[in-house]
Design a protein around this motif. Structure first.
Motif, PDB file in Angstrom:
ATOM      1  N   ARG A 122      -4.387  27.276 -50.921  1.00 20.91           N
ATOM      2  CA  ARG A 122      -3.933  28.070 -49.356  1.00 20.91           C
ATOM      3  C   ARG A 122      -4.797  26.770 -48.479  1.00 20.91           C
ATOM      4  N   THR A 123      -3.707  26.770 -46.872  1.00 24.70           N
ATOM      5  CA  THR A 123      -5.058  25.470 -46.507  1.00 24.70           C
ATOM      6  C   THR A 123      -5.528  26.240 -45.688  1.00 24.70           C
ATOM      7  N   GLN A 124      -6.954  25.296 -45.188  1.00 24.05           N
ATOM      8  CA  GLN A 124      -7.862  25.491 -44.266  1.00 24.05           C
ATOM      9  C   GLN A 124      -7.629  24.628 -43.117  1.00 24.05           C
ATOM     10  N   LEU A 125      -6.518  23.982 -43.256  1.00 25.62           N
ATOM     11  CA  LEU A 125      -6.159  22.916 -42.442  1.00 25.62           C
ATOM     12  C   LEU A 125      -5.159  23.536 -41.229  1.00 25.62           C
ATOM     13  N   TRP A 126      -5.398  22.723 -39.864  1.00 27.36           N
ATOM     14  CA  TRP A 126      -4.720  23.384 -39.217  1.00 27.36           C
ATOM     15  C   TRP A 126      -3.462  22.973 -39.151  1.00 27.36           C
ATOM     16  N   TRP A 127      -2.140  24.125 -39.502  1.00 27.11           N
ATOM     17  CA  TRP A 127      -0.532  23.533 -40.485  1.00 27.11           C
ATOM     18  C   TRP A 127      -0.277  22.802 -39.052  1.00 27.11           C
TER      19      TRP A 127
ATOM     20  N   ILE B 270     -15.594  24.615 -49.359  1.00 29.53           N
ATOM     21  CA  ILE B 270     -14.296  25.985 -49.638  1.00 29.53           C
ATOM     22  C   ILE B 270     -13.335  24.767 -49.528  1.00 29.53           C
TER      23      ILE B 270
ATOM     24  N   LEU C 146     -12.956  21.189 -36.502  1.00 27.87           N
ATOM     25  CA  LEU C 146     -14.343  21.466 -37.843  1.00 27.87           C
ATOM     26  C   LEU C 146     -14.988  20.903 -37.326  1.00 27.87           C
TER      27      LEU C 146
ATOM     28  N   ARG D 271     -15.513  30.619 -42.799  1.00 30.38           N
ATOM     29  CA  ARG D 271     -16.195  30.288 -41.610  1.00 30.38           C
ATOM     30  C   ARG D 271     -17.690  30.529 -41.387  1.00 30.38           C
TER      31      ARG D 271
ATOM     32  N   SER E  49     -10.284  32.791 -46.113  1.00 30.76           N
ATOM     33  CA  SER E  49     -10.785  31.668 -45.673  1.00 30.76           C
ATOM     34  C   SER E  49     -11.351  31.824 -44.214  1.00 30.76           C
TER      35      SER E  49
ATOM     36  N   ARG F  90      -6.654  30.245 -34.221  1.00 28.74           N
ATOM     37  CA  ARG F  90      -5.977  29.016 -34.965  1.00 28.74           C
ATOM     38  C   ARG F  90      -5.024  29.004 -34.864  1.00 28.74           C
TER      39      ARG F  90
ATOM     40  N   PHE G 237      -9.638  26.041 -51.639  1.00 26.76           N
ATOM     41  CA  PHE G 237      -8.526  26.757 -52.428  1.00 26.76           C
ATOM     42  C   PHE G 237      -7.383  26.234 -52.074  1.00 26.76           C
TER      43      PHE G 237
END
Lengths: 265, 316
Positions: free
Chosen positions: B97-102, B92, B113, A101, A97, A112, B94
């Protein structure tokens, strides 16, 4: 290309807002962390006072060194916490992932998260350095110069630790699992750097000067600031070592990423 | 116009047999001289058994992995050499899986973003309002991502992937683990996106229903090669539709013979397995009726595994 500092800043401020939403939780975390660090400091002080200083360093000089060292490694713990424990990216494929980006992987990983829980290290480091400087009557010499010297030592140390932790994370591109090595590469040297390095056997000193150059992130600057036989030129040397370590680590990281894109493991 | 063109692409992985011993490596070919073209506006389903090379292919198309040989152009960029630039045109998701800020509230991810993809303030506001309405995001806008339900998170992921108005969207298992309602919502959203915005969508899924409902073109990857490329109808002609019918009689039955489909008897129940593409369920019931009085009939959804297995056998 791109406004990567802006991206990092928006992550940092959003994280801070989120942490402050649970204010007391956050404060408690900080307090606990400071208590832990004070315990660690007490060990150093106890050892040093029992033997009336170590290797010609007085108790407060050692306290000063301890403070400067925690300031240095505290930087990576707060602002580059993702490289610490980086193997989770490789074990569960999260690194994929990162590569989707529109930014360099190094920026995406850094942005992150920001680990404010570790900020206690910085708060406490500043307090200790200030206190020791006061007890050692360092302020009487020349305030602004002293401040500049401490800052320069801090920046050098910060760059060195950042470099070490990035290089360490990069090893993961070859071995995948790296966390087991962390006590040897990160925690051990971090603790060792709290003491005057001259107490260690030559072979170990060589490591701290050459391979993991933490000597230039605490011991050497502290010797200059405390007038322990080194001229201020060594602050510049430390700065150079810091820059070189960080640059080398970034180069190594890029090789690691290239390996990842060709092997995917 | 082609938005994806992969030309004679091969990807081999070398698997070191033993530590410190080089040269003696096993190499595995994940993708084998594959050529694939996807046109703008297509809704393409990518299928294949585990280990067939499906995810390797997706990773190469998105620039995560570089091909060993061959050339990949996506949205006018070289996937291998212009990864960061290409990323601006790709969305994208998936599913696993996360692409966000947990740890952050959902809306903070969008703010980050926006900066990362350099979306202008105006475009961001219109786009986000539109996505929030379509995906019903407002109700969990302020909730940290780790506290979202799977369905909510997936809606968040979709919005995050589309914030920068990508021309091409890659979805890997977008409905995995979602309940029926959430699945329907996600599918409806994707259909709208493809039909009204003209966004090209490439979907991989284990859920055949996703693929059946959404994709106009199916590509099946097996052993690193394209084993089938065509419409859903063409695929059905090739594989059929394995189906099951459970019929209960008012008396116990023995194993039946001489029927044009496979039967398993158990007590007073019979499970008939047949191919719905060739036989209608009514014909099957007619065939069974001669054995006694039927008191109950149940149609079982074809187990996915069975469909997939049939499919991969057919395309081998």
């Amino acid at each position: 290309m791109g406004d990567w500092i802006g991206v990092y800043k928006s992550v940092a401020s959003a994280t801070l807002r989120a942490r402050l939403a649970y204010r007391w939780n956050f404060v408690l975390d900080l307090v606990f962390q400071i208590i832990m660090l004070i315990a660690e400091l007490l060990v150093v002080v106890l050892i040093a006072s029992a033997v009336h200083g170590i290797a010609g360093w007085s108790v407060y000089q050692i306290v000063f060194l301890f403070g400067l060292s925690s300031l240095s490694s505290g930087l990576y713990r707060v602002f580059a916490s993702e490289f610490h424990g980086f193997d989770k990216y490789l074990v569960n494929g999260e690194f994929d992932s990162v590569l989707t980006r529109p930014a360099p992987a190094l920026v995406v990983v850094s942005a992150r998260s920001v680990d404010y829980e570790q900020a206690g290290m910085l708060v406490q480091g500043l307090a200790i350095v200030g206190y020791a400087a006061w007890r050692l009557h360092l302020w009487q010499i020349d305030g602004p110069i002293l401040l500049a010297q401490i800052l320069s030592g801090w920046i050098s140390g910060g760059a060195i630790w950042l470099g070490i932790v990035i290089a360490f994370a990069t090893l993961g591109f070859w071995t995948t699992r790296i966390d087991d090595l962390a006590p040897v590469v990160l925690y051990g040297p971090e603790t060792a750097a709290n003491y005057p390095l001259s107490i260690y056997p030559r072979a170990i000193q060589a490591i701290f000067y050459g391979i993991l150059p933490v000597a230039f992130g605490g011991y050497i600057p502290a010797r200059v600031i405390l007038h322990k036989g080194l001229s201020p030129i060594w602050l510049l040397v430390s700065f150079g070592v810091g820059a070189a370590t960080l640059a080398g680590a970034v180069g190594f990281w890029q090789i690691g990423v290239r390996r990842y894109t060709s092997t995917g493991s | 116009m082609a938005i994806v063109s992969a030309n004679n692409v091969t990807k081999t992985f070398s698997r070191p047999t033993r530590l410190f011993r080089r040269g003696n490596e096993d190499s595995v070919t994940a993708i084998d001289r594959l050529t694939l073209t996807i046109d703008q506006g297509e809704f393409l389903g990518l299928l294949g058994p585990n280990g067939a090379g499906k995810s390797t292919l997706i990773k190469m198309l998105t620039g995560i992995l570089h091909p060993t040989s061959g050339d990949i152009q996506v949205a006018g960029w070289s996937a291998q050499h212009q990864r960061a630039r290409l990323a601006m045109d790709l969305g994208i998701v998936f599913g696993q899986r996360t692409q966000l800020w947990w740890d952050l509230p959902l809306h903070e991810s969008f703010t980050i973003l926006r900066r990362m993809y350099r979306v202008s303030e105006d475009a961001y506001r219109t786009r986000l309002a539109e996505l929030a309405a379509l995906l019903d995001l407002r109700e969990f806008w302020n909730v940290p991502v780790r506290q979202l339900s799977l369905g909510q998170r997936m809606r968040g992921e979709l919005a995050a992937a589309l914030l920068h108005a990508p021309t091409l969207l890659f979805l890997d298992e977008p409905t995995i683990g979602l309940d029926v309602e959430a699945k329907a919502a996600v599918r409806q959203f994707l259909r709208t996106l493809n039909q009204e915005k003209g966004t090209t969508i490439v979907l991989t899924a284990h859920d055949m229903n996703d693929v059946e409902e959404l994709c106009r073109r199916i590509v099946v990857i097996n052993h690193g090669r394209s084993a089938f490329d065509g419409t859903m109808e063409a695929l059905h002609q090739r594989v059929g539709m394995p189906s099951r019918l459970v019929v209960t009689f008012n008396h116990s039955v023995d194993q039946l013979t001489n029927l044009p489909f496979d039967c398993q008897a158990y007590g007073n129940q019979i499970t008939a397995s047949f191919n719905r593409a060739r036989q209608s369920p009514l014909a099957v019931i007619d065939g069974l009726r001669q054995w006694g009085e039927i008191i109950d009939i149940q149609m079982q959804e074809p187990p996915l595994d069975l469909v997939m297995r049939g499919l991969y056998q057919a395309v081998r």
